[in-house]
Write a protein that holds these residues in place. Structure first.
Motif, mmCIF file in Angstrom:
data_model
loop_
_atom_site.group_PDB
_atom_site.id
_atom_site.type_symbol
_atom_site.label_atom_id
_atom_site.label_comp_id
_atom_site.label_asym_id
_atom_site.label_seq_id
_atom_site.Cartn_x
_atom_site.Cartn_y
_atom_site.Cartn_z
ATOM 1 N N LEU A 99 35.983 84.019 -59.102
ATOM 2 C CA LEU A 99 34.916 83.158 -59.612
ATOM 3 C C LEU A 99 34.107 83.787 -60.728
ATOM 4 O O LEU A 99 33.412 83.082 -61.469
ATOM 5 C CB LEU A 99 33.968 82.785 -58.460
ATOM 6 N N GLY A 100 34.153 85.127 -60.853
ATOM 7 C CA GLY A 100 33.213 85.808 -61.733
ATOM 8 C C GLY A 100 31.854 85.894 -61.052
ATOM 9 O O GLY A 100 31.598 85.225 -60.040
ATOM 10 N N ALA A 101 30.970 86.732 -61.584
ATOM 11 C CA ALA A 101 29.663 86.910 -60.940
ATOM 12 C C ALA A 101 28.658 87.514 -61.903
ATOM 13 O O ALA A 101 29.010 88.297 -62.795
ATOM 14 C CB ALA A 101 29.786 87.808 -59.709
ATOM 15 N N ASP A 102 27.413 87.137 -61.708
ATOM 16 C CA ASP A 102 26.285 87.776 -62.381
ATOM 17 C C ASP A 102 25.736 88.822 -61.417
ATOM 18 O O ASP A 102 25.112 88.480 -60.408
ATOM 19 C CB ASP A 102 25.221 86.732 -62.723
ATOM 20 N N GLY A 106 23.688 95.119 -62.796
ATOM 21 C CA GLY A 106 25.033 95.678 -62.780
ATOM 22 C C GLY A 106 25.947 95.082 -63.833
ATOM 23 O O GLY A 106 27.042 95.593 -64.059
ATOM 24 N N GLY A 107 25.520 93.978 -64.490
ATOM 25 C CA GLY A 107 26.326 93.355 -65.515
ATOM 26 C C GLY A 107 26.819 91.981 -65.102
ATOM 27 O O GLY A 107 26.738 91.596 -63.932
ATOM 28 N N THR A 108 27.311 91.245 -66.086
ATOM 29 C CA THR A 108 27.885 89.928 -65.845
ATOM 30 C C THR A 108 29.395 90.020 -66.015
ATOM 31 O O THR A 108 29.887 90.591 -66.996
ATOM 32 C CB THR A 108 27.312 88.892 -66.815
ATOM 33 N N PHE A 109 30.124 89.458 -65.070
ATOM 34 C CA PHE A 109 31.572 89.599 -65.043
ATOM 35 C C PHE A 109 32.233 88.229 -64.995
ATOM 36 O O PHE A 109 31.820 87.357 -64.230
ATOM 37 C CB PHE A 109 32.008 90.406 -63.814
ATOM 38 N N GLY A 110 33.268 88.063 -65.821
ATOM 39 C CA GLY A 110 34.083 86.870 -65.729
ATOM 40 C C GLY A 110 35.075 86.992 -64.598
ATOM 41 O O GLY A 110 35.123 88.007 -63.892
ATOM 42 N N PRO A 111 35.881 85.964 -64.392
ATOM 43 C CA PRO A 111 36.907 86.033 -63.346
ATOM 44 C C PRO A 111 37.817 87.240 -63.538
ATOM 45 O O PRO A 111 38.173 87.592 -64.667
ATOM 46 C CB PRO A 111 37.675 84.722 -63.513
ATOM 47 N N ALA A 112 38.161 87.887 -62.446
ATOM 48 C CA ALA A 112 39.012 89.085 -62.487
ATOM 49 C C ALA A 112 40.210 88.870 -61.575
ATOM 50 O O ALA A 112 40.147 88.118 -60.601
ATOM 51 C CB ALA A 112 38.226 90.316 -62.046
ATOM 52 N N ARG A 113 41.288 89.550 -61.897
ATOM 53 C CA ARG A 113 42.504 89.426 -61.085
ATOM 54 C C ARG A 113 42.252 89.998 -59.688
ATOM 55 O O ARG A 113 41.400 90.866 -59.502
ATOM 56 C CB ARG A 113 43.673 90.143 -61.751
ATOM 57 N N PRO A 114 43.030 89.551 -58.705
ATOM 58 C CA PRO A 114 42.836 90.059 -57.342
ATOM 59 C C PRO A 114 43.212 91.528 -57.225
ATOM 60 O O PRO A 114 44.066 92.034 -57.961
ATOM 61 C CB PRO A 114 43.762 89.182 -56.495
ATOM 62 N N LEU A 115 42.557 92.204 -56.296
ATOM 63 C CA LEU A 115 42.876 93.591 -55.985
ATOM 64 C C LEU A 115 43.977 93.633 -54.938
ATOM 65 O O LEU A 115 43.966 92.863 -53.976
ATOM 66 C CB LEU A 115 41.638 94.302 -55.441
ATOM 67 N N ALA A 116 44.909 94.541 -55.108
ATOM 68 C CA ALA A 116 45.960 94.743 -54.112
ATOM 69 C C ALA A 116 45.450 95.690 -53.037
ATOM 70 O O ALA A 116 44.799 96.702 -53.339
ATOM 71 C CB ALA A 116 47.206 95.316 -54.771
ATOM 72 N N SER A 117 45.731 95.372 -51.791
ATOM 73 C CA SER A 117 45.340 96.252 -50.692
ATOM 74 C C SER A 117 46.298 97.434 -50.636
ATOM 75 O O SER A 117 47.516 97.256 -50.620
ATOM 76 C CB SER A 117 45.373 95.478 -49.371
ATOM 77 N N ASP A 118 45.740 98.637 -50.619
ATOM 78 C CA ASP A 118 46.549 99.864 -50.594
ATOM 79 C C ASP A 118 46.286 100.605 -49.285
ATOM 80 O O ASP A 118 45.126 100.817 -48.900
ATOM 81 C CB ASP A 118 46.190 100.752 -51.785
ATOM 82 N N GLU A 119 47.348 101.024 -48.611
ATOM 83 C CA GLU A 119 47.200 101.644 -47.300
ATOM 84 C C GLU A 119 46.529 103.009 -47.361
ATOM 85 O O GLU A 119 45.815 103.400 -46.438
ATOM 86 C CB GLU A 119 48.561 101.757 -46.615
ATOM 87 N N GLY A 179 26.195 90.776 -48.426
ATOM 88 C CA GLY A 179 25.233 91.841 -48.683
ATOM 89 C C GLY A 179 25.590 92.642 -49.921
ATOM 90 O O GLY A 179 24.731 92.949 -50.750
ATOM 91 N N TRP A 180 26.863 92.981 -50.056
ATOM 92 C CA TRP A 180 27.299 93.729 -51.239
ATOM 93 C C TRP A 180 27.105 92.906 -52.509
ATOM 94 O O TRP A 180 26.647 93.423 -53.523
ATOM 95 C CB TRP A 180 28.761 94.129 -51.092
ATOM 96 N N MET A 181 27.442 91.630 -52.475
ATOM 97 C CA MET A 181 27.327 90.797 -53.677
ATOM 98 C C MET A 181 25.873 90.558 -54.064
ATOM 99 O O MET A 181 25.575 90.282 -55.234
ATOM 100 C CB MET A 181 28.044 89.465 -53.460
ATOM 101 N N ASN A 182 24.955 90.661 -53.126
ATOM 102 C CA ASN A 182 23.533 90.490 -53.430
ATOM 103 C C ASN A 182 22.860 91.789 -53.846
ATOM 104 O O ASN A 182 21.644 91.814 -54.050
ATOM 105 C CB ASN A 182 22.813 89.897 -52.219
ATOM 106 N N SER A 183 23.628 92.865 -53.958
ATOM 107 C CA SER A 183 23.114 94.156 -54.419
ATOM 108 C C SER A 183 23.815 94.485 -55.734
ATOM 109 O O SER A 183 25.047 94.487 -55.809
ATOM 110 C CB SER A 183 23.406 95.237 -53.369
ATOM 111 N N ASP A 184 23.038 94.757 -56.773
ATOM 112 C CA ASP A 184 23.584 94.841 -58.129
ATOM 113 C C ASP A 184 24.742 95.821 -58.251
ATOM 114 O O ASP A 184 25.793 95.504 -58.809
ATOM 115 C CB ASP A 184 22.483 95.238 -59.122
ATOM 116 N N GLY A 185 24.565 97.045 -57.748
ATOM 117 C CA GLY A 185 25.592 98.067 -57.900
ATOM 118 C C GLY A 185 26.843 97.768 -57.100
ATOM 119 O O GLY A 185 27.962 97.971 -57.588
ATOM 120 N N HIS A 186 26.674 97.264 -55.886
ATOM 121 C CA HIS A 186 27.836 96.929 -55.059
ATOM 122 C C HIS A 186 28.609 95.773 -55.658
ATOM 123 O O HIS A 186 29.843 95.763 -55.682
ATOM 124 C CB HIS A 186 27.393 96.558 -53.650
#
Length: 222
Positions: A99-102, A106-119, A179-186
Motif C-alpha cells: 500500500l505504501g505508507a507515510d 521516517g519518510g514517505t514510501f510508495g508501494p514496495a515489493r513483498p519481502l521473502a521470508s528467510d529461515e 504498533g510498529w507502523m505507528n512508530s516512525d522508525g519501525h
C-alpha cells in the motif's frame, strides 16, 4: 491492555549506531541508499506497563548458543502457534508494503515489493526474542554485547544484515504490526524498498517482565 515496547534499528546506516555498539558494520554502511529522510536513531523504549505482580524469580539462564545448530534446535521445538504468529506478521508486513505508507519523520514510501521470508533471518529473530524474555532485558544489544549483525551472521544468513525491529507485550500479529507502523522508525524499516528478506521470531516466556517478545530482522539478498 498493556503497552507494546518498540525499538527500531537500521544496520546499514552508520549514524544509527549508538556509542558503545548496537549493530552495523563497514560492509553494510556502504550499502546505505538515500531514502529522502534523516538517519533513524536508536530509540529509547516507551514507558513500560504497570508493574507486574510478584512472581517467582527465574533461574539465571546461560547466554544463547549461536550458530546453525542452534537454529536447527530452535526450529525443532518451536511452538506451532508461535510459527503461525510469525507467518502472520510476514503476511501483514507485505500487505502494508503493497500500500505504501507515510512514516512521518521516517519518510514517505510508495508501494514496495513483498519481502521473502528467510529461515536464517527467522532463526536470528527467534533466538533474540526468546533470549530477551529469558534474560529479562529489552534491547537490540544483548547483555553480552552481541548485536543484531552478529546474530544474523551467526545464523549463516547468506545475504547482508539490514535492520531489526523489536517489541514486547503485544498479544497478536495485528497488534504488533500496528504498533510498529505507528512508530516512525519501525514503519520506515518495514517499508524500506531496499530490503529483500525478512525473518520474524515470536516467543512467550511466562514470568518474564512482558511475557511476549517479537523480533523482525531484515536483510539484503545477495
Amino acid at each position: 491492555m498493556r503497552l507494546s515496547h518498540l525499538i527500531p534499528l537500521v544496520l546499514f546506516a552508520s549514524a544509527c549506531v549508538p556509542a558503545g555498539g548496537g549493530g552495523g558494520s563497514d560492509d553494510t554502511a556502504d550499502a546505505a541508499p538515500d531514502n529522502g529522510g534523516e538517519p533513524i536513531d536508536l530509540l529509547e523504549p516507551e514507558p513500560g506497563p504497570d508493574p507486574e505482580p510478584e512472581v517467582a524469580p527465574l533461574p539465571d539462564p546461560e547466554p544463547p548458543v549461536l550458530g546453525p545448530q542452534a537454529c536447527l534446535d530452535a526450529d525443532a521445538d518451536w511452538d506451532d502457534r508461535w510459527r503461525t504468529f510469525e507467518d502472520d506478521v510476514v503476511e501483514l508486513v507485505n500487505a502494508r508494503r503493497a500500500l505504501g505508507a507515510d512514516c512521518r519523520s521516517g519518510g514517505t514510501f510508495g508501494p514496495a515489493r513483498p519481502l521473502a521470508s528467510d529461515e536464517q533471518l527467522r532463526c536470528a529473530a527467534r533466538l533474540h526474542s526468546r533470549d530477551m524474555g529469558e534474560r529479562r532485558y529489552f534491547d537490540h544489544l544483548d547483555p553480552d554485547g552481541v548485536d543484531p549483525g552478529v546474530r544474523i551472521r551467526a545464523a549463516d544468513y547468506a545475504g547482508r544484515p539490514g535492520g531489526e525491529n523489536i517489541a514486547a507485550g503485544a498479544r497478536s500479529p495485528a497488534e504488533v504490526v500496528d504498533g510498529w507502523m505507528n512508530s516512525d522508525g519501525h514503519c520506515a524499516n518495514i517499508m524500506r524498498p531496499e530490503f529483500d528478506e525478512i525473518g520474524v521470531g515470536y516467543a512467550e516466556v511466562p514470568g518474564s517482565p512482558w511475557s511476549t517478545y517479537w523480533t523482525q530482522t531484515f536483510g539484503f539478498a545477495r
